[in-house]
Design a protein around this motif. Structure first.
Motif, PDB file in Angstrom:
ATOM      1  N   CYS A   1       0.917   6.075  16.457  1.00 47.35           N
ATOM      2  CA  CYS A   1       1.299   4.921  15.681  1.00 47.35           C
ATOM      3  C   CYS A   1       0.246   4.212  14.986  1.00 47.35           C
ATOM      4  O   CYS A   1      -0.300   3.407  15.598  1.00 47.35           O
ATOM      5  N   LEU A   2       0.133   4.070  13.716  1.00 53.31           N
ATOM      6  CA  LEU A   2      -0.947   3.526  13.082  1.00 53.31           C
ATOM      7  C   LEU A   2      -0.483   2.352  12.706  1.00 53.31           C
ATOM      8  O   LEU A   2      -1.185   1.272  12.499  1.00 53.31           O
ATOM      9  N   GLN A   3       0.822   2.064  12.093  1.00 55.77           N
ATOM     10  CA  GLN A   3       1.149   1.086  11.239  1.00 55.77           C
ATOM     11  C   GLN A   3       2.888   1.038  11.576  1.00 55.77           C
ATOM     12  O   GLN A   3       3.488   2.037  11.275  1.00 55.77           O
ATOM     13  N   ILE A   4       3.172  -0.250  11.691  1.00 54.75           N
ATOM     14  CA  ILE A   4       4.771  -0.371  11.747  1.00 54.75           C
ATOM     15  C   ILE A   4       4.927  -1.106  10.466  1.00 54.75           C
ATOM     16  O   ILE A   4       4.519  -2.271  10.360  1.00 54.75           O
ATOM     17  N   LEU A   5       5.812  -0.543   9.623  1.00 55.77           N
ATOM     18  CA  LEU A   5       6.209  -1.370   8.308  1.00 55.77           C
ATOM     19  C   LEU A   5       7.391  -2.008   8.459  1.00 55.77           C
ATOM     20  O   LEU A   5       8.546  -1.334   8.844  1.00 55.77           O
ATOM     21  N   THR A   6       7.495  -3.474   8.091  1.00 57.36           N
ATOM     22  CA  THR A   6       8.694  -4.131   8.477  1.00 57.36           C
ATOM     23  C   THR A   6       8.831  -4.972   7.212  1.00 57.36           C
ATOM     24  O   THR A   6       8.126  -4.964   6.246  1.00 57.36           O
ATOM     25  N   GLY A   7      10.086  -5.424   7.216  1.00 59.05           N
ATOM     26  CA  GLY A   7      10.416  -6.336   5.694  1.00 59.05           C
ATOM     27  C   GLY A   7      12.090  -5.762   5.245  1.00 59.05           C
ATOM     28  O   GLY A   7      12.624  -6.761   4.834  1.00 59.05           O
ATOM     29  N   HIS A   8      12.583  -4.711   5.733  1.00 59.56           N
ATOM     30  CA  HIS A   8      13.980  -4.528   5.449  1.00 59.56           C
ATOM     31  C   HIS A   8      14.826  -5.199   6.219  1.00 59.56           C
ATOM     32  O   HIS A   8      14.624  -5.404   7.583  1.00 59.56           O
ATOM     33  N   ASP A   9      16.020  -5.656   5.910  1.00 60.50           N
ATOM     34  CA  ASP A   9      16.886  -6.426   6.394  1.00 60.50           C
ATOM     35  C   ASP A   9      17.882  -5.796   7.054  1.00 60.50           C
ATOM     36  O   ASP A   9      18.683  -6.388   8.208  1.00 60.50           O
ATOM     37  N   HIS A  10      18.084  -4.479   6.905  1.00 60.53           N
ATOM     38  CA  HIS A  10      19.261  -3.571   7.566  1.00 60.53           C
ATOM     39  C   HIS A  10      18.469  -2.149   7.764  1.00 60.53           C
ATOM     40  O   HIS A  10      17.433  -2.063   7.601  1.00 60.53           O
ATOM     41  N   GLU A  11      19.288  -1.217   8.234  1.00 63.15           N
ATOM     42  CA  GLU A  11      18.731   0.143   8.861  1.00 63.15           C
ATOM     43  C   GLU A  11      18.288   0.673   7.568  1.00 63.15           C
ATOM     44  O   GLU A  11      18.588   0.759   6.381  1.00 63.15           O
ATOM     45  N   LEU A  12      17.216   1.389   7.721  1.00 63.88           N
ATOM     46  CA  LEU A  12      16.658   2.377   6.747  1.00 63.88           C
ATOM     47  C   LEU A  12      17.364   3.584   6.419  1.00 63.88           C
ATOM     48  O   LEU A  12      18.121   4.091   7.603  1.00 63.88           O
ATOM     49  N   THR A  13      17.434   4.276   5.459  1.00 70.20           N
ATOM     50  CA  THR A  13      18.299   5.368   5.136  1.00 70.20           C
ATOM     51  C   THR A  13      17.500   6.700   4.682  1.00 70.20           C
ATOM     52  O   THR A  13      17.957   7.615   4.847  1.00 70.20           O
ATOM     53  N   HIS A  14      16.094   6.294   4.278  1.00 73.21           N
ATOM     54  CA  HIS A  14      15.618   7.467   3.775  1.00 73.21           C
ATOM     55  C   HIS A  14      13.882   7.104   3.749  1.00 73.21           C
ATOM     56  O   HIS A  14      13.470   5.747   3.499  1.00 73.21           O
ATOM     57  N   ALA A  15      12.963   7.831   3.741  1.00 73.66           N
ATOM     58  CA  ALA A  15      11.552   7.912   3.603  1.00 73.66           C
ATOM     59  C   ALA A  15      11.081   8.878   2.668  1.00 73.66           C
ATOM     60  O   ALA A  15      11.248  10.074   3.034  1.00 73.66           O
ATOM     61  N   SER A  16      10.119   8.578   1.583  1.00 81.89           N
ATOM     62  CA  SER A  16       9.602   9.991   0.945  1.00 81.89           C
ATOM     63  C   SER A  16       8.091   9.611   0.558  1.00 81.89           C
ATOM     64  O   SER A  16       7.807   8.423   0.168  1.00 81.89           O
ATOM     65  N   ALA A  17       7.308  10.294   0.495  1.00 81.26           N
ATOM     66  CA  ALA A  17       5.975   9.962   0.191  1.00 81.26           C
ATOM     67  C   ALA A  17       5.520  11.016  -1.567  1.00 81.26           C
ATOM     68  O   ALA A  17       6.334  11.935  -1.751  1.00 81.26           O
ATOM     69  N   HIS A  18       4.610  10.361  -1.898  1.00 81.82           N
ATOM     70  CA  HIS A  18       4.083  10.752  -3.293  1.00 81.82           C
ATOM     71  C   HIS A  18       3.314  12.031  -2.810  1.00 81.82           C
ATOM     72  O   HIS A  18       2.679  12.221  -2.125  1.00 81.82           O
ATOM     73  N   HIS A  19       3.560  12.997  -4.034  1.00 81.29           N
ATOM     74  CA  HIS A  19       2.791  14.424  -3.711  1.00 81.29           C
ATOM     75  C   HIS A  19       1.111  14.288  -3.645  1.00 81.29           C
ATOM     76  O   HIS A  19       0.686  15.245  -3.506  1.00 81.29           O
ATOM     77  N   SER A  20       0.715  13.260  -4.567  1.00 76.52           N
ATOM     78  CA  SER A  20      -0.721  13.271  -4.610  1.00 76.52           C
ATOM     79  C   SER A  20      -1.426  11.957  -4.271  1.00 76.52           C
ATOM     80  O   SER A  20      -2.679  11.937  -4.050  1.00 76.52           O
ATOM     81  N   SER A  21      -0.436  10.858  -4.287  1.00 75.18           N
ATOM     82  CA  SER A  21      -1.309   9.675  -3.810  1.00 75.18           C
ATOM     83  C   SER A  21      -0.651   9.082  -2.472  1.00 75.18           C
ATOM     84  O   SER A  21       0.413   9.450  -2.312  1.00 75.18           O
ATOM     85  N   ARG A  22      -1.417   8.240  -1.803  1.00 75.08           N
ATOM     86  CA  ARG A  22      -1.134   7.531  -0.914  1.00 75.08           C
ATOM     87  C   ARG A  22       0.029   6.542  -0.937  1.00 75.08           C
ATOM     88  O   ARG A  22      -0.184   5.547  -0.786  1.00 75.08           O
TER      89      ARG A  22
END
Length: 466
Positions: A291-312
Protein backbone atom coordinates in the motif's frame (compact mmCIF):
# COMPACT_ATOMS: atom_id res chain seq x y z
CA UNK A 1 -108.69 9.42 19.93
CA UNK A 2 -110.98 7.70 17.47
CA UNK A 3 -112.71 11.04 16.63
CA UNK A 4 -109.37 12.79 16.06
CA UNK A 5 -108.27 10.11 13.58
CA UNK A 6 -111.54 10.55 11.69
CA UNK A 7 -111.00 14.34 11.45
CA UNK A 8 -107.51 13.87 10.07
CA UNK A 9 -108.78 11.35 7.55
CA UNK A 10 -111.57 13.77 6.48
CA UNK A 11 -109.13 16.62 6.00
CA UNK A 12 -106.92 14.49 3.84
CA UNK A 13 -109.88 13.33 1.69
CA UNK A 14 -111.09 16.86 0.82
CA UNK A 15 -114.51 18.54 1.05
CA UNK A 16 -116.49 15.36 0.36
CA UNK A 17 -114.84 13.62 3.20
CA UNK A 18 -115.41 16.62 5.44
CA UNK A 19 -119.21 16.65 4.70
CA UNK A 20 -119.52 12.99 5.42
CA UNK A 21 -117.64 13.51 8.63
CA UNK A 22 -120.01 16.31 9.72
CA UNK A 23 -123.09 14.18 9.00
CA UNK A 24 -121.67 11.43 11.16
CA UNK A 25 -121.00 13.94 13.86
CA UNK A 26 -124.62 15.20 13.70
CA UNK A 27 -126.05 11.73 14.20
CA UNK A 28 -123.62 10.59 16.84
CA UNK A 29 -122.69 13.67 18.81
CA UNK A 30 -124.25 15.02 22.00
CA UNK A 31 -122.72 18.47 21.45
CA UNK A 32 -125.21 21.35 21.89
CA UNK A 33 -126.46 22.90 18.62
CA UNK A 34 -124.72 26.27 19.25
CA UNK A 35 -121.29 24.72 19.57
CA UNK A 36 -122.00 22.37 16.74
CA UNK A 37 -122.84 25.31 14.45
CA UNK A 38 -119.62 27.07 15.44
CA UNK A 39 -117.68 23.95 14.71
CA UNK A 40 -119.24 23.75 11.21
CA UNK A 41 -118.11 27.29 10.48
CA UNK A 42 -114.57 26.56 11.57
CA UNK A 43 -114.40 23.45 9.44
CA UNK A 44 -115.79 25.38 6.50
CA UNK A 45 -112.90 27.88 6.83
CA UNK A 46 -110.43 25.04 7.08
CA UNK A 47 -111.91 23.54 3.94
CA UNK A 48 -111.57 26.80 2.04
CA UNK A 49 -107.93 27.22 3.09
CA UNK A 50 -107.27 23.64 2.22
CA UNK A 51 -108.77 24.15 -1.23
CA UNK A 52 -106.63 27.26 -1.69
CA UNK A 53 -103.45 25.47 -0.65
CA UNK A 54 -104.32 22.53 -2.82
CA UNK A 55 -104.88 24.78 -5.84
CA UNK A 56 -101.57 26.56 -5.24
CA UNK A 57 -99.86 23.23 -4.93
CA UNK A 58 -101.26 22.11 -8.28
CA UNK A 59 -100.13 25.35 -9.91
CA UNK A 60 -96.63 24.96 -8.49
CA UNK A 61 -96.46 21.39 -9.70
CA UNK A 62 -97.46 22.48 -13.21
CA UNK A 63 -94.73 25.14 -13.19
CA UNK A 64 -92.19 22.59 -12.03
CA UNK A 65 -93.19 20.23 -14.85
CA UNK A 66 -92.94 23.03 -17.41
CA UNK A 67 -89.50 24.10 -16.17
CA UNK A 68 -88.28 20.51 -16.19
CA UNK A 69 -89.40 20.00 -19.77
CA UNK A 70 -87.78 23.28 -20.79
CA UNK A 71 -84.48 22.32 -19.21
CA UNK A 72 -84.54 18.97 -20.97
CA UNK A 73 -85.22 20.61 -24.34
CA UNK A 74 -82.46 23.18 -23.84
CA UNK A 75 -80.05 20.46 -22.81
CA UNK A 76 -80.79 18.51 -25.98
CA UNK A 77 -80.45 21.62 -28.14
CA UNK A 78 -77.18 22.53 -26.45
CA UNK A 79 -75.75 19.08 -27.08
CA UNK A 80 -76.74 19.14 -30.73
CA UNK A 81 -75.80 22.73 -31.58
CA UNK A 82 -72.80 23.12 -29.20
CA UNK A 83 -74.32 26.26 -27.67
CA UNK A 84 -71.65 28.04 -25.65
CA UNK A 85 -73.83 30.45 -23.70
CA UNK A 86 -77.36 30.82 -22.32
CA UNK A 87 -79.12 33.94 -21.01
CA UNK A 88 -81.43 34.16 -18.07
CA UNK A 89 -83.15 36.85 -16.03
CA UNK A 90 -81.59 37.41 -12.62
CA UNK A 91 -84.23 37.50 -9.88
CA UNK A 92 -85.29 41.00 -8.98
CA UNK A 93 -83.13 42.62 -11.68
CA UNK A 94 -83.43 43.47 -15.35
CA UNK A 95 -79.79 42.68 -16.13
CA UNK A 96 -78.76 39.52 -17.89
CA UNK A 97 -75.86 37.18 -17.16
CA UNK A 98 -74.06 34.67 -19.28
CA UNK A 99 -72.94 31.31 -18.00
CA UNK A 100 -70.54 29.06 -19.86
CA UNK A 101 -71.80 25.59 -20.51
CA UNK A 102 -69.74 22.47 -19.76
CA UNK A 103 -68.86 22.04 -23.41
CA UNK A 104 -67.30 25.50 -23.48
CA UNK A 105 -65.21 24.65 -20.44
CA UNK A 106 -64.20 21.39 -22.05
CA UNK A 107 -63.10 23.25 -25.19
CA UNK A 108 -60.96 25.65 -23.17
CA UNK A 109 -59.52 22.84 -21.03
CA UNK A 110 -58.72 20.67 -24.01
CA UNK A 111 -57.04 23.65 -25.70
CA UNK A 112 -54.86 24.19 -22.65
CA UNK A 113 -54.01 20.51 -22.54
CA UNK A 114 -53.09 20.54 -26.21
CA UNK A 115 -50.79 23.54 -25.67
CA UNK A 116 -49.16 21.98 -22.62
CA UNK A 117 -48.81 18.61 -24.32
CA UNK A 118 -47.26 20.16 -27.40
CA UNK A 119 -44.73 21.92 -25.21
CA UNK A 120 -43.87 18.71 -23.41
CA UNK A 121 -43.64 16.68 -26.60
CA UNK A 122 -41.50 19.32 -28.29
CA UNK A 123 -39.01 19.13 -25.44
CA UNK A 124 -38.36 15.45 -26.23
CA UNK A 125 -36.64 14.24 -29.35
CA UNK A 126 -37.19 10.86 -30.89
CA UNK A 127 -34.62 8.34 -29.68
CA UNK A 128 -31.40 8.94 -31.55
CA UNK A 129 -30.21 5.38 -30.96
CA UNK A 130 -31.86 2.02 -31.38
CA UNK A 131 -31.30 -0.59 -28.68
CA UNK A 132 -31.72 -4.27 -29.50
CA UNK A 133 -31.26 -7.16 -27.09
CA UNK A 134 -28.88 -9.66 -28.70
CA UNK A 135 -28.01 -12.21 -26.04
CA UNK A 136 -28.69 -13.14 -22.45
CA UNK A 137 -25.96 -14.58 -20.22
CA UNK A 138 -26.89 -16.61 -17.14
CA UNK A 139 -25.09 -18.71 -14.57
CA UNK A 140 -24.54 -16.65 -11.41
CA UNK A 141 -26.39 -17.87 -8.33
CA UNK A 142 -26.91 -14.42 -6.80
CA UNK A 143 -27.20 -10.79 -7.82
CA UNK A 144 -24.52 -9.29 -10.04
CA UNK A 145 -22.84 -6.11 -8.83
CA UNK A 146 -20.61 -5.19 -11.73
CA UNK A 147 -19.90 -5.82 -15.41
CA UNK A 148 -16.79 -4.81 -17.33
CA UNK A 149 -15.55 -5.35 -20.88
CA UNK A 150 -12.09 -6.75 -21.60
CA UNK A 151 -9.35 -4.81 -23.35
CA UNK A 152 -9.77 -4.02 -27.08
CA UNK A 153 -9.49 -6.99 -29.40
CA UNK A 154 -10.85 -9.54 -26.94
CA UNK A 155 -14.47 -10.64 -27.21
CA UNK A 156 -14.71 -11.08 -23.45
CA UNK A 157 -16.36 -9.41 -20.53
CA UNK A 158 -16.32 -9.98 -16.79
CA UNK A 159 -18.87 -9.96 -13.99
CA UNK A 160 -18.70 -9.66 -10.21
CA UNK A 161 -21.42 -11.28 -8.13
CA UNK A 162 -22.76 -11.54 -4.61
CA UNK A 163 -22.38 -15.33 -4.98
CA UNK A 164 -18.65 -14.80 -4.09
CA UNK A 165 -17.46 -15.40 -7.66
CA UNK A 166 -16.24 -13.45 -10.65
CA UNK A 167 -16.69 -14.77 -14.17
CA UNK A 168 -15.06 -14.17 -17.54
CA UNK A 169 -17.49 -14.68 -20.41
CA UNK A 170 -17.21 -15.27 -24.13
CA UNK A 171 -19.37 -12.81 -26.03
CA UNK A 172 -19.56 -15.05 -29.08
CA UNK A 173 -20.31 -18.31 -27.32
CA UNK A 174 -22.45 -16.88 -24.55
CA UNK A 175 -20.59 -19.00 -21.99
CA UNK A 176 -18.61 -18.45 -18.83
CA UNK A 177 -15.08 -19.60 -19.68
CA UNK A 178 -13.40 -18.83 -16.36
CA UNK A 179 -14.75 -18.60 -12.84
CA UNK A 180 -12.71 -17.02 -10.05
CA UNK A 181 -13.58 -18.25 -6.54
CA UNK A 182 -10.72 -16.83 -4.49
CA UNK A 183 -12.81 -14.38 -2.46
CA UNK A 184 -14.64 -15.32 0.74
CA UNK A 185 -17.21 -12.55 0.40
CA UNK A 186 -19.34 -10.86 -2.19
CA UNK A 187 -17.37 -9.76 -5.24
CA UNK A 188 -18.26 -6.11 -5.75
CA UNK A 189 -16.32 -5.02 -8.83
CA UNK A 190 -14.17 -6.30 -11.69
CA UNK A 191 -11.73 -4.53 -14.04
CA UNK A 192 -9.45 -5.97 -16.71
CA UNK A 193 -5.82 -4.90 -17.04
CA UNK A 194 -5.32 -2.49 -19.96
CA UNK A 195 -2.69 -4.69 -21.67
CA UNK A 196 -2.31 -8.02 -19.83
CA UNK A 197 -4.55 -11.04 -19.25
CA UNK A 198 -5.14 -10.28 -15.60
CA UNK A 199 -8.16 -8.99 -13.73
CA UNK A 200 -8.76 -6.96 -10.57
CA UNK A 201 -11.66 -7.63 -8.21
CA UNK A 202 -12.79 -6.11 -4.91
CA UNK A 203 -14.73 -7.93 -2.24
CA UNK A 204 -16.70 -7.88 0.95
CA UNK A 205 -13.87 -9.87 2.54
CA UNK A 206 -11.98 -6.52 2.91
CA UNK A 207 -9.49 -7.34 0.14
CA UNK A 208 -8.85 -6.80 -3.54
CA UNK A 209 -7.35 -9.57 -5.71
CA UNK A 210 -5.30 -9.54 -8.88
CA UNK A 211 -5.67 -12.85 -10.70
CA UNK A 212 -4.84 -14.53 -14.00
CA UNK A 213 -7.66 -13.95 -16.49
CA UNK A 214 -6.35 -15.99 -19.44
CA UNK A 215 -9.14 -18.17 -20.76
CA UNK A 216 -9.17 -21.59 -22.39
CA UNK A 217 -10.70 -21.09 -25.83
CA UNK A 218 -10.75 -24.86 -26.40
CA UNK A 219 -13.68 -25.40 -24.02
CA UNK A 220 -16.81 -26.89 -25.67
CA UNK A 221 -19.13 -24.23 -27.01
CA UNK A 222 -22.25 -26.00 -25.80
CA UNK A 223 -25.70 -24.70 -26.65
CA UNK A 224 -26.53 -21.68 -28.76
CA UNK A 225 -27.65 -18.41 -27.24
CA UNK A 226 -31.26 -19.00 -28.40
CA UNK A 227 -31.34 -22.27 -26.45
CA UNK A 228 -29.91 -20.48 -23.42
CA UNK A 229 -32.64 -17.88 -23.56
CA UNK A 230 -35.20 -20.66 -23.28
CA UNK A 231 -33.42 -22.85 -20.74
CA UNK A 232 -31.20 -20.37 -18.96
CA UNK A 233 -29.36 -20.67 -15.70
CA UNK A 234 -26.80 -23.15 -14.55
CA UNK A 235 -28.93 -26.03 -15.79
CA UNK A 236 -28.12 -25.08 -19.40
CA UNK A 237 -24.52 -26.13 -18.79
CA UNK A 238 -24.09 -29.84 -19.25
CA UNK A 239 -21.36 -32.00 -17.73
CA UNK A 240 -18.09 -31.19 -19.43
CA UNK A 241 -19.28 -27.66 -20.20
CA UNK A 242 -18.36 -26.28 -16.78
CA UNK A 243 -16.04 -23.27 -16.84
CA UNK A 244 -12.48 -23.48 -15.67
CA UNK A 245 -12.23 -22.59 -11.97
CA UNK A 246 -9.43 -20.45 -10.50
CA UNK A 247 -9.02 -20.17 -6.73
CA UNK A 248 -5.63 -18.53 -6.11
CA UNK A 249 -4.84 -14.86 -6.83
CA UNK A 250 -1.56 -13.55 -8.18
CA UNK A 251 -1.61 -10.76 -5.59
CA UNK A 252 -3.83 -10.12 -2.60
CA UNK A 253 -4.18 -6.46 -1.65
CA UNK A 254 -4.89 -6.06 2.06
CA UNK A 255 -5.04 -3.21 4.54
CA UNK A 256 -8.64 -2.08 4.52
CA UNK A 257 -10.72 -2.42 7.66
CA UNK A 258 -14.02 -2.67 5.84
CA UNK A 259 -15.67 -3.90 2.67
CA UNK A 260 -13.76 -3.03 -0.49
CA UNK A 261 -16.53 -1.84 -2.76
CA UNK A 262 -14.57 -0.91 -5.91
CA UNK A 263 -11.10 -1.04 -7.47
CA UNK A 264 -9.54 0.17 -10.71
CA UNK A 265 -6.25 0.22 -12.61
CA UNK A 266 -4.36 3.47 -12.96
CA UNK A 267 -3.05 4.24 -16.42
CA UNK A 268 -0.21 1.90 -17.31
CA UNK A 269 -1.52 -0.86 -15.06
CA UNK A 270 1.25 -0.75 -12.45
CA UNK A 271 -0.87 0.71 -9.67
CA UNK A 272 -4.35 0.07 -8.32
CA UNK A 273 -6.81 2.27 -6.46
CA UNK A 274 -9.33 0.74 -4.05
CA UNK A 275 -12.36 2.23 -2.27
CA UNK A 276 -13.67 0.92 1.02
CA UNK A 277 -16.41 1.28 3.56
CA UNK A 278 -13.70 2.20 6.06
CA UNK A 279 -13.88 5.71 4.47
CA UNK A 280 -10.48 5.45 2.81
CA UNK A 281 -9.07 4.78 -0.63
CA UNK A 282 -5.74 2.97 -0.96
CA UNK A 283 -3.13 3.20 -3.69
CA UNK A 284 -1.26 -0.11 -4.23
CA UNK A 285 1.75 -1.30 -6.15
CA UNK A 286 0.52 -4.29 -8.16
CA UNK A 287 3.81 -6.22 -8.28
CA UNK A 288 4.62 -6.05 -4.58
CA UNK A 289 1.10 -5.67 -3.20
CA UNK A 290 2.33 -2.82 -0.97
CA UNK A 291 0.00 0.00 0.00
CA UNK A 292 1.70 3.19 -1.17
CA UNK A 293 -0.79 5.76 0.08
CA UNK A 294 -3.95 5.90 2.17
CA UNK A 295 -6.30 8.59 0.96
CA UNK A 296 -8.48 10.07 3.68
CA UNK A 297 -11.00 12.88 3.82
CA UNK A 298 -14.40 11.39 3.10
CA UNK A 299 -16.81 11.57 6.03
CA UNK A 300 -18.73 8.37 5.21
CA UNK A 301 -18.28 5.06 3.43
CA UNK A 302 -16.87 5.14 -0.08
CA UNK A 303 -19.07 3.76 -2.84
CA UNK A 304 -16.90 3.85 -5.95
CA UNK A 305 -13.43 4.59 -7.38
CA UNK A 306 -12.40 5.14 -10.96
CA UNK A 307 -9.15 6.06 -12.73
CA UNK A 308 -8.53 8.23 -15.77
CA UNK A 309 -7.71 6.35 -18.98
CA UNK A 310 -4.49 8.25 -19.74
CA UNK A 311 -3.58 10.48 -16.78
CA UNK A 312 -2.75 9.66 -13.18
CA UNK A 313 -6.07 10.96 -11.95
CA UNK A 314 -8.50 9.15 -9.66
CA UNK A 315 -12.03 10.00 -8.60
CA UNK A 316 -13.66 8.54 -5.47
CA UNK A 317 -17.35 8.71 -4.55
CA UNK A 318 -18.89 8.50 -1.10
CA UNK A 319 -22.07 8.38 0.88
CA UNK A 320 -21.11 11.83 2.25
CA UNK A 321 -22.75 13.30 -0.93
CA UNK A 322 -19.37 14.31 -2.42
CA UNK A 323 -16.80 12.91 -4.81
CA UNK A 324 -13.12 13.77 -4.81
CA UNK A 325 -10.61 14.17 -7.60
CA UNK A 326 -7.13 12.95 -6.68
CA UNK A 327 -4.17 14.08 -8.82
CA UNK A 328 -1.10 11.81 -8.73
CA UNK A 329 0.76 13.51 -11.58
CA UNK A 330 2.99 15.27 -9.08
CA UNK A 331 5.05 13.67 -6.26
CA UNK A 332 2.71 15.27 -3.73
CA UNK A 333 -0.84 14.52 -4.74
CA UNK A 334 -3.59 17.14 -4.66
CA UNK A 335 -7.30 16.70 -4.08
CA UNK A 336 -10.41 18.61 -5.16
CA UNK A 337 -13.83 18.14 -3.60
CA UNK A 338 -16.98 18.23 -5.73
CA UNK A 339 -20.21 19.04 -3.89
CA UNK A 340 -23.24 18.87 -6.12
CA UNK A 341 -25.47 16.05 -4.88
CA UNK A 342 -27.85 15.86 -1.96
CA UNK A 343 -27.57 12.13 -1.29
CA UNK A 344 -25.01 9.36 -1.61
CA UNK A 345 -22.86 9.57 -4.75
CA UNK A 346 -23.01 6.05 -6.14
CA UNK A 347 -20.44 6.38 -8.93
CA UNK A 348 -18.15 8.84 -10.69
CA UNK A 349 -16.24 8.14 -13.91
CA UNK A 350 -14.03 10.02 -16.35
CA UNK A 351 -14.86 10.77 -19.98
CA UNK A 352 -12.46 11.06 -22.91
CA UNK A 353 -12.99 14.82 -22.87
CA UNK A 354 -11.54 15.20 -19.36
CA UNK A 355 -14.93 15.52 -17.74
CA UNK A 356 -16.38 13.61 -14.81
CA UNK A 357 -19.86 12.10 -14.78
CA UNK A 358 -21.34 11.46 -11.33
CA UNK A 359 -24.49 9.57 -10.36
CA UNK A 360 -26.35 9.68 -7.09
CA UNK A 361 -29.17 8.31 -5.01
CA UNK A 362 -30.71 11.77 -5.33
CA UNK A 363 -31.88 10.57 -8.77
CA UNK A 364 -29.57 12.81 -10.73
CA UNK A 365 -26.52 12.49 -12.97
CA UNK A 366 -24.19 15.45 -13.42
CA UNK A 367 -21.42 16.26 -15.89
CA UNK A 368 -18.44 18.22 -14.55
CA UNK A 369 -15.37 19.90 -15.97
CA UNK A 370 -12.32 18.74 -14.00
CA UNK A 371 -10.88 22.24 -14.32
CA UNK A 372 -13.93 23.95 -12.84
CA UNK A 373 -15.72 22.26 -9.99
CA UNK A 374 -17.97 25.15 -9.02
CA UNK A 375 -21.01 24.05 -10.98
CA UNK A 376 -22.03 21.16 -13.21
CA UNK A 377 -22.01 21.55 -16.98
CA UNK A 378 -25.19 19.49 -17.29
CA UNK A 379 -27.69 17.89 -14.92
CA UNK A 380 -29.86 14.89 -15.80
CA UNK A 381 -32.92 14.33 -13.61
CA UNK A 382 -34.59 10.94 -13.32
CA UNK A 383 -37.28 9.15 -11.33
CA UNK A 384 -35.07 6.55 -9.65
CA UNK A 385 -31.76 6.19 -7.86
CA UNK A 386 -28.70 5.90 -10.10
CA UNK A 387 -26.19 3.07 -9.88
CA UNK A 388 -22.83 2.61 -11.67
CA UNK A 389 -22.80 4.74 -14.80
CA UNK A 390 -20.62 4.19 -17.84
CA UNK A 391 -19.49 6.61 -20.57
CA UNK A 392 -18.54 5.49 -24.08
CA UNK A 393 -15.61 6.82 -26.04
CA UNK A 394 -18.07 8.84 -28.09
CA UNK A 395 -19.57 10.49 -25.02
CA UNK A 396 -22.71 8.41 -24.52
CA UNK A 397 -23.73 8.20 -20.88
CA UNK A 398 -25.44 4.96 -19.88
CA UNK A 399 -27.41 5.26 -16.63
CA UNK A 400 -28.66 2.15 -14.76
CA UNK A 401 -31.48 2.66 -12.27
CA UNK A 402 -33.04 0.95 -9.30
CA UNK A 403 -36.34 0.82 -11.19
CA UNK A 404 -34.87 -1.54 -13.84
CA UNK A 405 -34.48 1.22 -16.41
CA UNK A 406 -31.36 1.97 -18.43
CA UNK A 407 -31.29 5.35 -20.16
CA UNK A 408 -28.81 6.87 -22.60
CA UNK A 409 -27.85 10.56 -22.68
CA UNK A 410 -25.17 12.68 -24.27
CA UNK A 411 -22.77 14.89 -22.35
CA UNK A 412 -25.07 17.87 -22.84
CA UNK A 413 -27.82 16.10 -20.92
CA UNK A 414 -29.98 15.32 -23.96
CA UNK A 415 -31.83 12.05 -23.79
CA UNK A 416 -30.98 9.70 -26.66
CA UNK A 417 -32.68 6.40 -25.91
CA UNK A 418 -34.04 4.00 -23.31
CA UNK A 419 -33.38 0.28 -23.31
CA UNK A 420 -36.48 -1.94 -23.56
CA UNK A 421 -37.95 -3.11 -20.28
CA UNK A 422 -40.60 -5.65 -21.27
CA UNK A 423 -41.09 -9.11 -19.78
CA UNK A 424 -38.92 -10.67 -22.50
CA UNK A 425 -36.46 -7.83 -22.87
CA UNK A 426 -34.83 -5.96 -20.03
CA UNK A 427 -34.09 -6.70 -16.41
CA UNK A 428 -36.58 -7.96 -13.83
CA UNK A 429 -34.85 -6.34 -10.85
CA UNK A 430 -32.64 -3.29 -10.32
CA UNK A 431 -29.85 -2.70 -12.82
CA UNK A 432 -26.60 -2.33 -10.89
CA UNK A 433 -23.99 -1.69 -13.57
CA UNK A 434 -23.48 -1.13 -17.30
CA UNK A 435 -20.44 -1.24 -19.58
CA UNK A 436 -19.59 -0.22 -23.14
CA UNK A 437 -17.66 -2.61 -25.40
CA UNK A 438 -16.99 -0.56 -28.52
CA UNK A 439 -13.95 -2.42 -29.85
CA UNK A 440 -15.48 -5.87 -30.04
CA UNK A 441 -15.95 -7.61 -33.38
CA UNK A 442 -19.33 -8.89 -32.17
CA UNK A 443 -22.50 -6.89 -32.81
CA UNK A 444 -22.83 -6.58 -29.04
CA UNK A 445 -21.38 -3.30 -27.86
CA UNK A 446 -23.13 -2.76 -24.54
CA UNK A 447 -23.71 -4.84 -21.40
CA UNK A 448 -26.03 -4.44 -18.43
CA UNK A 449 -26.33 -6.54 -15.29
CA UNK A 450 -28.58 -6.60 -12.26
CA UNK A 451 -29.93 -8.46 -9.28
CA UNK A 452 -32.02 -10.71 -11.48
CA UNK A 453 -28.73 -12.67 -11.89
CA UNK A 454 -28.59 -11.93 -15.61
CA UNK A 455 -26.25 -10.10 -17.96
CA UNK A 456 -27.80 -8.71 -21.12
CA UNK A 457 -25.81 -8.01 -24.26
CA UNK A 458 -27.18 -5.19 -26.42
CA UNK A 459 -26.59 -3.69 -29.81
CA UNK A 460 -26.81 0.10 -29.45
CA UNK A 461 -26.62 1.81 -32.83
CA UNK A 462 -27.53 5.22 -34.26
CA UNK A 463 -31.08 5.25 -35.60
CA UNK A 464 -31.48 5.16 -39.39
CA UNK A 465 -33.45 8.41 -39.25
CA UNK A 466 -30.36 10.29 -38.04
Amino acid sequence: MKSSKRRLQALTEGSEGLSNYLKMEDSETSIPPVFRSRLHELFSQIEKEFDLLYSENLNLQEKIDILSEKLERESCIGDKQNVDYIEFETSGKNSKAKISQNNSQKVKTSHKLRVQTSKIVSSFKAPSYSCQLVREFTGHKDGIWDVSSARPGQALFGTASADHTACVWSVEWGKCLLQYTGHSGSVNSIKFHPSRDIALTSSGDNTAHVWQAAVNWDLPRGQSSEEELEGGGEESLGEGERPEVLRTPLTELTGHLGVVVAADWLTGGDHVITASWDRTANLYDVETGDCLQILTGHDHELTHASAHHSSRLVVTASRDTTFRLWDFREPIHSVSVFQGHTESVTSAVFTREDKVVSGSDDRSVKVWDVRNMRSALATIRSDSSVNRVSVSGGGLIAIPHDNRQVRLFDLLGQRLARLPRSSRQGHRRMVTSVAWAEDMTSNINFFSCGFDRRILGWSVQPSKEN
